[in-house]
Scaffold this active site. Sequence first.
Site, PDB file in Angstrom:
ATOM      1  N   GLU A  47       0.833  -1.211   0.000  1.00 22.99           N
ATOM      2  CA  GLU A  47       0.000   0.000   0.000  1.00 22.99           C
ATOM      3  C   GLU A  47       0.866   1.259   0.000  1.00 22.99           C
ATOM      4  O   GLU A  47       1.903   1.315   0.641  1.00 22.99           O
ATOM      5  CB  GLU A  47      -0.934   0.034   1.220  1.00 22.99           C
ATOM      6  CG  GLU A  47      -1.849  -1.167   1.365  1.00 22.99           C
ATOM      7  CD  GLU A  47      -2.842  -1.339   0.212  1.00 22.99           C
ATOM      8  OE1 GLU A  47      -2.919  -0.439  -0.653  1.00 22.99           O
ATOM      9  OE2 GLU A  47      -3.517  -2.370   0.168  1.00 22.99           O
ATOM     10  N   PHE A  49       1.713   5.580   0.203  1.00 21.48           N
ATOM     11  CA  PHE A  49       1.774   6.591   1.256  1.00 21.48           C
ATOM     12  C   PHE A  49       0.394   7.172   1.593  1.00 21.48           C
ATOM     13  O   PHE A  49       0.029   7.321   2.765  1.00 21.48           O
ATOM     14  CB  PHE A  49       2.705   7.702   0.751  1.00 21.48           C
ATOM     15  CG  PHE A  49       3.049   8.760   1.750  1.00 21.48           C
ATOM     16  CD1 PHE A  49       3.298   8.451   3.078  1.00 21.48           C
ATOM     17  CD2 PHE A  49       3.169  10.084   1.343  1.00 21.48           C
ATOM     18  CE1 PHE A  49       3.655   9.442   3.984  1.00 21.48           C
ATOM     19  CE2 PHE A  49       3.524  11.078   2.237  1.00 21.48           C
ATOM     20  CZ  PHE A  49       3.758  10.760   3.560  1.00 21.48           C
ATOM     21  N   LEU A 295      -0.768  14.759 -12.136  1.00 28.08           N
ATOM     22  CA  LEU A 295      -0.765  13.838 -13.274  1.00 28.08           C
ATOM     23  C   LEU A 295      -0.088  12.540 -12.841  1.00 28.08           C
ATOM     24  O   LEU A 295       1.132  12.448 -12.795  1.00 28.08           O
ATOM     25  CB  LEU A 295       0.020  14.489 -14.420  1.00 28.08           C
ATOM     26  CG  LEU A 295       0.118  13.712 -15.712  1.00 28.08           C
ATOM     27  CD1 LEU A 295      -1.229  13.679 -16.431  1.00 28.08           C
ATOM     28  CD2 LEU A 295       1.163  14.351 -16.639  1.00 28.08           C
ATOM     29  N   ARG A 296      -0.917  11.559 -12.484  1.00 29.22           N
ATOM     30  CA  ARG A 296      -0.366  10.280 -11.978  1.00 29.22           C
ATOM     31  C   ARG A 296      -0.027   9.403 -13.162  1.00 29.22           C
ATOM     32  O   ARG A 296      -0.855   9.225 -14.065  1.00 29.22           O
ATOM     33  CB  ARG A 296      -1.424   9.648 -11.073  1.00 29.22           C
ATOM     34  CG  ARG A 296      -1.025   8.377 -10.387  1.00 29.22           C
ATOM     35  CD  ARG A 296      -0.093   8.612  -9.224  1.00 29.22           C
ATOM     36  NE  ARG A 296      -0.112   7.427  -8.372  1.00 29.22           N
ATOM     37  CZ  ARG A 296       0.619   6.338  -8.613  1.00 29.22           C
ATOM     38  NH1 ARG A 296       1.444   6.297  -9.654  1.00 29.22           N
ATOM     39  NH2 ARG A 296       0.542   5.303  -7.801  1.00 29.22           N
ATOM     40  N   ASP A 375       4.805  18.872  -3.054  1.00 35.37           N
ATOM     41  CA  ASP A 375       3.952  18.959  -4.257  1.00 35.37           C
ATOM     42  C   ASP A 375       2.489  19.117  -3.850  1.00 35.37           C
ATOM     43  O   ASP A 375       1.748  19.916  -4.433  1.00 35.37           O
ATOM     44  CB  ASP A 375       4.080  17.670  -5.092  1.00 35.37           C
ATOM     45  CG  ASP A 375       5.180  17.767  -6.154  1.00 35.37           C
ATOM     46  OD1 ASP A 375       5.662  18.887  -6.403  1.00 35.37           O
ATOM     47  OD2 ASP A 375       5.534  16.719  -6.731  1.00 35.37           O
ATOM     48  N   THR A 392      -5.230   8.277  -4.517  1.00 34.19           N
ATOM     49  CA  THR A 392      -5.331   8.769  -3.134  1.00 34.19           C
ATOM     50  C   THR A 392      -4.429   9.997  -2.945  1.00 34.19           C
ATOM     51  O   THR A 392      -4.671  10.803  -2.049  1.00 34.19           O
ATOM     52  CB  THR A 392      -4.955   7.671  -2.111  1.00 34.19           C
ATOM     53  OG1 THR A 392      -3.665   7.164  -2.429  1.00 34.19           O
ATOM     54  CG2 THR A 392      -5.956   6.541  -2.112  1.00 34.19           C
TER      55      THR A 392
HETATM   56  O1  GFB Z   1       0.471   7.965  -2.544  1.00 34.51           O
HETATM   57  P1  GFB Z   1      -0.048   6.852  -3.344  1.00 34.51           P
HETATM   58  O2  GFB Z   1      -0.567   5.735  -2.572  1.00 34.51           O
HETATM   59  O3  GFB Z   1      -1.149   7.380  -4.342  1.00 34.51           O
HETATM   60  O4  GFB Z   1       1.141   6.348  -4.239  1.00 34.51           O
HETATM   61  P2  GFB Z   1      -2.070   6.605  -5.412  1.00 34.51           P
HETATM   62  C1  GFB Z   1       1.727   7.118  -5.199  1.00 34.51           C
HETATM   63  C2  GFB Z   1       3.166   7.485  -4.815  1.00 34.51           C
HETATM   64  O5  GFB Z   1       3.836   7.842  -6.030  1.00 34.51           O
HETATM   65  C3  GFB Z   1       3.255   8.690  -3.893  1.00 34.51           C
HETATM   66  C4  GFB Z   1       4.557   9.046  -5.845  1.00 34.51           C
HETATM   67  O6  GFB Z   1       3.223   8.408  -2.543  1.00 34.51           O
HETATM   68  C5  GFB Z   1       4.572   9.318  -4.335  1.00 34.51           C
HETATM   69  O7  GFB Z   1       5.653   8.633  -3.760  1.00 34.51           O
HETATM   70  N1  GFB Z   1       3.830  10.124  -6.546  1.00 34.51           N
HETATM   71  C6  GFB Z   1       2.680  10.041  -7.246  1.00 34.51           C
HETATM   72  C7  GFB Z   1       4.250  11.401  -6.594  1.00 34.51           C
HETATM   73  N2  GFB Z   1       2.336  11.249  -7.742  1.00 34.51           N
HETATM   74  C8  GFB Z   1       3.299  12.110  -7.351  1.00 34.51           C
HETATM   75  C9  GFB Z   1       3.504  13.511  -7.549  1.00 34.51           C
HETATM   76  O8  GFB Z   1       2.724  14.214  -8.161  1.00 34.51           O
HETATM   77  N3  GFB Z   1       4.605  14.051  -6.965  1.00 34.51           N
HETATM   78  C10 GFB Z   1       5.480  13.317  -6.229  1.00 34.51           C
HETATM   79  N4  GFB Z   1       6.530  13.940  -5.687  1.00 34.51           N
HETATM   80  N5  GFB Z   1       5.335  11.990  -6.046  1.00 34.51           N
HETATM   81  C11 GFB Z   1      -1.904   3.950  -5.422  1.00 34.51           C
HETATM   82  C12 GFB Z   1      -0.750   3.075  -4.985  1.00 34.51           C
HETATM   83  O9  GFB Z   1      -1.361   5.231  -5.713  1.00 34.51           O
HETATM   84  O10 GFB Z   1      -2.438   3.446  -6.610  1.00 34.51           O
HETATM   85  C13 GFB Z   1      -1.139   1.633  -4.893  1.00 34.51           C
HETATM   86  O11 GFB Z   1      -0.307   3.464  -3.708  1.00 34.51           O
HETATM   87  C14 GFB Z   1      -1.719   1.174  -6.214  1.00 34.51           C
HETATM   88  O12 GFB Z   1      -0.002   0.853  -4.592  1.00 34.51           O
HETATM   89  C15 GFB Z   1      -2.852   2.098  -6.619  1.00 34.51           C
HETATM   90  O13 GFB Z   1      -0.680   1.173  -7.180  1.00 34.51           O
HETATM   91  C16 GFB Z   1      -3.362   1.764  -8.003  1.00 34.51           C
HETATM   92  O14 GFB Z   1      -3.418   6.330  -4.852  1.00 34.51           O
HETATM   93  O15 GFB Z   1      -1.986   7.486  -6.592  1.00 34.51           O
END
Ligand code: GFB
Length: 431
Positions: A47, A49, A295-296, A375, A392
């Site tokens: 999971e 952050f 932008l993911r 960010d 998320t």
């Molecule tokens: O936070 P997070 O759970 O969001 O995971 P989602 C995305 C991680 O990617 C962040 C990096 O914690 C950052 O480390 N990241 C993504 C970014 N977007 C940015 C950005 O704009 N700036 C920076 N600095 N870092 C979930 C995943 O991602 O999506 C799950 O945690 C799974 O494992 C799911 O893959 C589909 O909810 O976007």
Amino acid sequence: YLTYKNVAQAPEYCGKKNGYALDDKNCFWHTEFTSKRYILYDVNPPEGFNLRRDVYLRTSIFVRNLSEKSKKRYQWHLVLPPWGNLYHWRSTDIGPQKQIPWSTFFDLESLKKYVPVIEMHEFIKEYSQNSKTSAIDRVYILQNDEKMFETGNFDDKNQLVNCTPDALRKYQASSSGNYGAKFWGYSNVTANEVKCLVYHGTMSGLEENLYPDIYSSVMFDHMEIPLHDSYGTKEFWAARRSMRYNSALYEIANDFSQKYLKSNDSRDKTELPMDWTKEKSKRNALGGPYLCVHLRRRDFLIGRAGSVPTIKNAASQLSIKMEELNLQSIFIATDAENNEYNELKSLLNMYAVTRYTPSDSVKKLYKDGGVAIIDQIICSKARYFIGTHESTFTFRIQEDREIMGFPSKMTFNELCGIEKCKSRSSWKILW
Ligand code: GFB
């Protein structure tokens, strides 16, 4: 203590002596207890952050309610699981990203105004002094009810089961009878008991597994399984508002936005009182004169290909918005590869396009998690925000903007994917 076989017979079996207490199989007689109790938890390793931040919210509401319910007989404390080894934290030039305390990212004094929290390293010191051991009394490995979907029975479940070797993989029984698990890499922390619990329901149902007359520390592994008791309620938002970031991260974000995005808290009406408990409902935040897009990319391009746009398509959606809003600057928060960012920037060359690039010292101090929060802070103060469907990371920015008091139409926006636009959720704040 004595072991009995049947819970119904327990009171008779244990006798009516003063000061006996029951758990699911033993009677204990005790003479002395301190009233401090600790809840520890961990989350499924893959999971990310921002989902973990939501698990914290659920758990903090649960722990706060425990103190209220026990009428202060026990002082419940939430032990903060150190951050580390997350799949998305890939920077290799800043040393190992593990055992990171919460204070690197969050303001502990703000968290403590909602619920008593304690960092893991503080817990180890305090607990081993008071209990003469660093063994957690009981660990529950929470498990989904695999049969639920086969049987169609979605009733709440809270049932001890035998642990399979797979469930116990992380936990090794030692010859002394307790369990080592290298909890968050701390080899000196062990557990006296490890139980497997099939669980379906909300957080509050976990209470019946605590036995605070017997155990002073209980840990739940896979805490992502229990659901929110109060998603979207005032209580939820109070806990969420207590999650202020480390003040150094606000300073770095604010310096950047003043310098490159002509942003200023007082002019943009994005100021908040120092103390989150003094915040008031408002909807007049204006935000700095820029649009922020989250932008993911990366794993979303594989797992959720239909709900993310191509770079070309993202550029065209952003251009339309920029024209409509009559803005000149775009801030891009993204986990995209450099080539994708550069492509987007060149497609949007009629605007000032910028992103935050941390210095070496910022990266070393605040790691990938801190850079992500910077960010998020910059996006939370933009005039207009547009995020990525079901990320998320996007949700946490939207929540920060709700707290700051933006009109909702400037916040709850998402890029359309290469398939059509999906319906979006908008969880508005309650005061
Ligand atoms: O936070 P997070 O759970 O969001 O995971 P989602 C995305 C991680 O990617 C962040 C990096 O914690 C950052 O480390 N990241 C993504 C970014 N977007 C940015 C950005 O704009 N700036 C920076 N600095 N870092 C979930 C995943 O991602 O999506 C799950 O945690 C799974 O494992 C799911 O893959 C589909 O909810 O976007």
